[in-house]
Design a protein around this motif. Structure first.
Motif, short mmCIF file in Angstrom:
data_model
loop_
_atom_site.label_atom_id
_atom_site.label_comp_id
_atom_site.label_asym_id
_atom_site.label_seq_id
_atom_site.Cartn_x
_atom_site.Cartn_y
_atom_site.Cartn_z
N HIS A 497 0.82 -1.38 0.01
CA HIS A 497 0.04 -0.05 -0.09
C HIS A 497 0.97 1.26 0.15
O HIS A 497 0.59 2.09 -0.66
N THR A 498 1.81 1.23 0.83
CA THR A 498 2.78 2.54 0.80
C THR A 498 3.30 2.65 -0.68
O THR A 498 3.45 3.83 -1.20
N PHE A 499 3.92 1.49 -1.46
CA PHE A 499 4.32 1.99 -2.67
C PHE A 499 3.23 2.30 -3.45
O PHE A 499 3.52 3.33 -4.58
N MET A 500 1.99 1.72 -3.51
CA MET A 500 0.87 2.27 -4.66
C MET A 500 0.76 3.65 -4.20
O MET A 500 0.27 4.41 -5.29
N THR A 501 0.40 4.22 -2.99
CA THR A 501 0.47 5.52 -2.66
C THR A 501 1.50 6.33 -3.26
O THR A 501 1.35 7.56 -3.80
N TYR A 502 2.78 5.96 -3.06
CA TYR A 502 3.94 6.57 -3.41
C TYR A 502 3.85 6.70 -4.87
O TYR A 502 4.26 7.99 -5.51
N ASN A 503 3.54 5.69 -5.68
CA ASN A 503 3.41 6.09 -7.16
C ASN A 503 2.15 6.82 -7.37
O ASN A 503 2.42 7.51 -8.26
N LYS A 504 1.27 6.94 -6.82
CA LYS A 504 -0.23 7.72 -7.12
C LYS A 504 0.36 8.98 -7.07
O LYS A 504 -0.03 9.99 -7.79
N PHE A 505 1.26 9.64 -6.20
CA PHE A 505 1.63 10.93 -5.77
C PHE A 505 2.92 10.98 -6.75
O PHE A 505 3.68 12.20 -6.74
N LYS A 506 3.29 10.14 -7.76
CA LYS A 506 4.17 10.43 -8.66
C LYS A 506 5.71 10.57 -7.98
O LYS A 506 6.42 11.52 -8.65
N ASN A 508 6.42 11.93 -5.02
CA ASN A 508 6.36 13.14 -3.94
C ASN A 508 6.52 12.70 -2.75
O ASN A 508 5.40 11.93 -2.17
N VAL A 509 7.57 12.65 -2.02
CA VAL A 509 7.68 12.01 -0.55
C VAL A 509 6.65 12.83 0.39
O VAL A 509 5.86 12.33 1.26
N SER A 510 6.69 14.10 0.46
CA SER A 510 5.72 14.97 1.50
C SER A 510 4.49 14.51 1.16
O SER A 510 3.67 14.39 2.16
N GLN A 511 3.78 14.72 -0.20
CA GLN A 511 2.42 14.27 -0.21
C GLN A 511 2.18 13.01 0.17
O GLN A 511 1.11 12.67 0.55
N THR A 512 2.97 12.08 -0.21
CA THR A 512 2.63 10.51 0.26
C THR A 512 2.87 10.42 1.86
O THR A 512 1.93 9.88 2.36
N ALA A 513 3.62 11.17 2.41
CA ALA A 513 3.79 10.99 3.64
C ALA A 513 2.61 11.55 4.61
O ALA A 513 1.97 10.96 5.51
N HIS A 519 5.47 10.20 9.23
CA HIS A 519 6.78 10.94 9.40
C HIS A 519 7.52 10.93 8.24
O HIS A 519 7.55 9.62 7.74
N ARG A 520 8.27 11.82 7.69
CA ARG A 520 8.88 11.74 6.31
C ARG A 520 9.96 10.62 6.50
O ARG A 520 10.26 10.09 5.55
N GLN A 521 10.70 10.62 7.58
CA GLN A 521 11.80 9.74 7.72
C GLN A 521 11.33 8.26 7.77
O GLN A 521 11.95 7.31 7.23
N SER A 522 9.97 8.07 8.39
CA SER A 522 9.47 6.72 8.31
C SER A 522 9.24 6.19 7.09
O SER A 522 9.44 5.03 6.60
N LEU A 523 8.58 7.39 6.07
CA LEU A 523 8.20 6.66 4.80
C LEU A 523 9.50 6.56 3.92
O LEU A 523 9.71 5.48 3.24
N LEU A 524 10.64 7.08 4.24
CA LEU A 524 11.97 6.98 3.21
C LEU A 524 12.68 5.37 3.95
O LEU A 524 13.02 4.93 2.87
N TYR A 525 12.30 5.15 5.14
CA TYR A 525 12.73 3.86 5.59
C TYR A 525 11.88 2.82 5.02
O TYR A 525 12.63 1.77 4.56
N ARG A 526 10.62 3.05 4.69
CA ARG A 526 10.06 2.04 4.12
C ARG A 526 10.23 2.01 2.71
O ARG A 526 10.42 0.85 2.08
N LEU A 527 10.56 3.06 1.97
CA LEU A 527 10.63 3.06 0.52
C LEU A 527 12.18 2.17 0.28
O LEU A 527 12.10 1.58 -0.46
N LEU A 536 14.63 -3.52 -6.87
CA LEU A 536 14.32 -2.64 -7.79
C LEU A 536 14.46 -1.33 -7.28
O LEU A 536 14.34 -0.97 -6.00
N SER A 537 14.89 -0.21 -8.20
CA SER A 537 15.06 1.06 -7.95
C SER A 537 13.68 1.88 -8.05
O SER A 537 13.28 1.83 -9.02
N LEU A 538 13.42 2.53 -7.16
CA LEU A 538 12.10 3.39 -7.22
C LEU A 538 12.41 4.64 -8.00
O LEU A 538 11.59 5.38 -8.28
N VAL A 539 13.65 5.05 -8.52
CA VAL A 539 13.85 6.15 -9.30
C VAL A 539 14.02 5.71 -10.84
O VAL A 539 14.22 6.36 -11.75
#
Length: 560
Positions: A497-506, A508-513, A519-527, A536-539
């Protein structure tokens, strides 16, 4: 009619008796019992009783005699006969005046007439009268039952009842809808239609001449249009079917005859409702089977279907959209739905279907569209009439109306909808049902419960479904996404679900968080975890595409 005092005085044995008071009431006073009594009266005299006395207990005491007469009057007796010539020679004027004031009948009976002879004659007349009444009520019962068996309606039953008891009559079903009436004023009828009535409290029952009748305790009194009406429940096998209403004139009493005719009418009405329910249930089953046949079988004989539809009141030449609804409890609800209004006396599922079917019919009438609907294993299937190119507008208007009402009635139930346009070729009803069901499944998986999905908006999902059957593709999906599935299951996380939300916001880490409330750092840890687990690379756009495709195909496999 019951034996009246006037009828009794026509008997030869009482020809020499003299009416001392209440002559104008002879025809109205009914006699159901006869007894001989002296002082004291207490509770030994019943209503509508012919009381005989010699006055021996009051001999030489006018005041005691007057009190005796008062007690007999208060007991509800119909008349009092004095055997004069031994203990009472002349009935005092003050007692005659007392009797006249209370509309009470007093007879002067010559001493030489034996009470035993009088009682024999009167009892024979009472028994004969009762026998005639029983025979007459049996004839009325048979007339009422025959009317039901001959397919006559509730209005005919009301006509028969009024013919025999001459009282204003109203018959309603359990929802208070008027089904029949007789001799009732229009303004009062309007009050009944609007359910404008008030229960009389404390409850008062009508005056009766036969208290022992089993129907008597079940009579309730209401004020309708400032008039007192009486209601009796019509029930079958502990199921409430409707109500029988009647009104008495002032000071009018319910006789044994009237009570029995009312009871027989209740039986006839109950039989009518049973018959009506059986016919209705048969029609419902036929319609349900027909709609299920339309939906689940690809029929080639269109002419046969059209003819069968016409017999059931459907028109298959119209353009329809198919709507499939999924009925489920909200996640926070542990029990079956509770209804905010009175339920029909059936199971919870039947009650639920009852309300949904009712709202489907009402919504169709409100937007002036014909509907065909049925239920099958928690699924509601609706074919809704529509115009060409107005499928979306018609469906949304229809479902908005239903959901607005159901949200008031069924607080713990949520419905998801799949909608598909009707195909004009043979088997079009089956095709539109299949497409609506596919749209429903995709919508629930993609957007969750409580949503509506149009088949025309599911093209990308259907494309994915088409390729999901390829074994090599399934192998790639499994290798790609399995590490995430295992990790989520083991750690109770939701990286997918984290990945699909991240992909939905293209990306954008702030919008996904914000969307995930992280928290931004928690999201980056998940990614970083997602990248590490999938290699796989998310970039990298190709890697992101592969991961999204794998997730979508995995979600579709959960639908199948």
């Amino acid at each position: 009619m019951s034996l009246s005092a006037k009828d009794m005085l026509r008997q030869p044995i009482l020809q020499s008796a003299t009416v001392k008071s209440g002559e104008q009431w002879l025809e109205k006073r009914e006699i159901e019992w006869i007894s001989v009594i002296e002082m004291p009266v207490e509770n030994f005299v019943r209503e509508n009783e012919f009381v005989l006395t010699t006055g021996i207990g009051c001999h030489g005491d006018p005041q005691l005699l007057e009190q005796f007469v008062k007690d007999v009057i208060q007991s509800g007796a119909s008349l009092l006969g004095f055997a004069t010539g031994r203990y009472v020679f002349d009935i005092p004027d003050r007692i005659i005046k007392l009797a006249e004031e209370h509309h009470f009948i007093i007879l002067d009976i010559p001493w030489e007439i034996r009470f035993g002879d009088i009682m024999q004659v009167v009892l024979e007349e009472i028994n004969q009268d009762k026998k005639s009444e029983r025979q007459r009520t049996e004839e009325i019962r048979q007339e009422l039952i025959n009317d039901v068996l001959q397919n006559k309606g509730l209005q005919e039953l009301a006509d028969v009842l009024h013919k025999h008891i001459q009282l204003p009559i109203v018959i309603t079903d359990y929802t208070r809808h008027i089904r029949a009436s007789k001799e009732i004023e229009m303004k009062t009828l309007v009050k009944f239609k609007n359910n404008e009535k008030t229960l009389v409290s404390p409850a008062t029952s009508p005056q009766v001449t036969y208290l022992e009748h089993p129907l008597y305790p079940h009579i309730e009194s209401y004020l309708v249009d400032e008039q007192k009406w009486y209601q009796i429940l019509i029930a079958t096998n502990h199921r409430k079917q409707g109500f029988l209403w009647f009104k008495l004139e002032k000071d009018e009493q319910l006789t044994w005859f009237v009570m029995n005719v009312l009871e027989h009418t209740l039986t006839a009405c109950a039989l009518y409702f049973l018959k009506e329910n059986a016919i209705e249930m048969t029609e419902i089953r036929l319609k349900d089977n027909f709609i299920l046949q339309l939906a689940k079988q690809k029929n080639s004989n269109q002419q046969h279907l059209t003819s069968k539809a016409e017999l059931l009141g459907y028109d298959l030449t119209l353009t329809y959209i198919c709507i499939v609804g999924d009925i489920r409890l909200r996640e926070e609800t542990a029990s079956f739905p509770k209804f905010k209004r009175d339920n029909p006396p059936t199971s919870s599922l039947q009650s639920l279907n009852y309300y949904i079917q009712k709202e489907i019919t009402n919504a169709g009438k409100l937007i002036d569209r014909k509907t065909m609907a049925t239920f099958d294993e928690g699924e509601v299937i609706v074919y809704l009439e529509t115009d060409h190119h107005l499928h979306t507008e018609t469906a949304n208007q229809f479902l908005d109306t239903i959901e607005r009402r159901l949200n008031e009635l069924l607080t713990e139930v949520e419905l998801s909808w799949g909608i598909a346009a009707h195909k004009n070729e043979n088997g079009g009803f089956h095709e539109s049902y299949s497409e609506a069901k596919t749209a429903l499944a995709i919508g629930r998986q993609k957007m969750g419960p409580g949503e509506r999905t149009f088949f025309k908006d599911t093209r990308i999902n259907r494309l994915l479904m088409a390729i999901s059957s390829d074994e090599e593709i399934n192998h790639i999906v499994k290798d790609t996404i399995k590490p995430l599935i295992d990790y989520d299951k083991k750690r109770q996380t939701d990286l997918i679900h984290t990945f699909m939300t991240y992909n939905k916001f293209k990306g954008n880490v702030s919008q996904t968080a914000r969307a995930l409330n992280l928290h931004r750092q928690s999201l980056l840890y998940r990614l970083r975890n997602i990248e590490s687990l999938t290699q796989l690379s998310l970039v990298n756009s190709d890697d992101v595409f592969l991961l999204e495709l794998s997730v979508r195909l995995w979600m579709l496999r959960k639908i199948e």
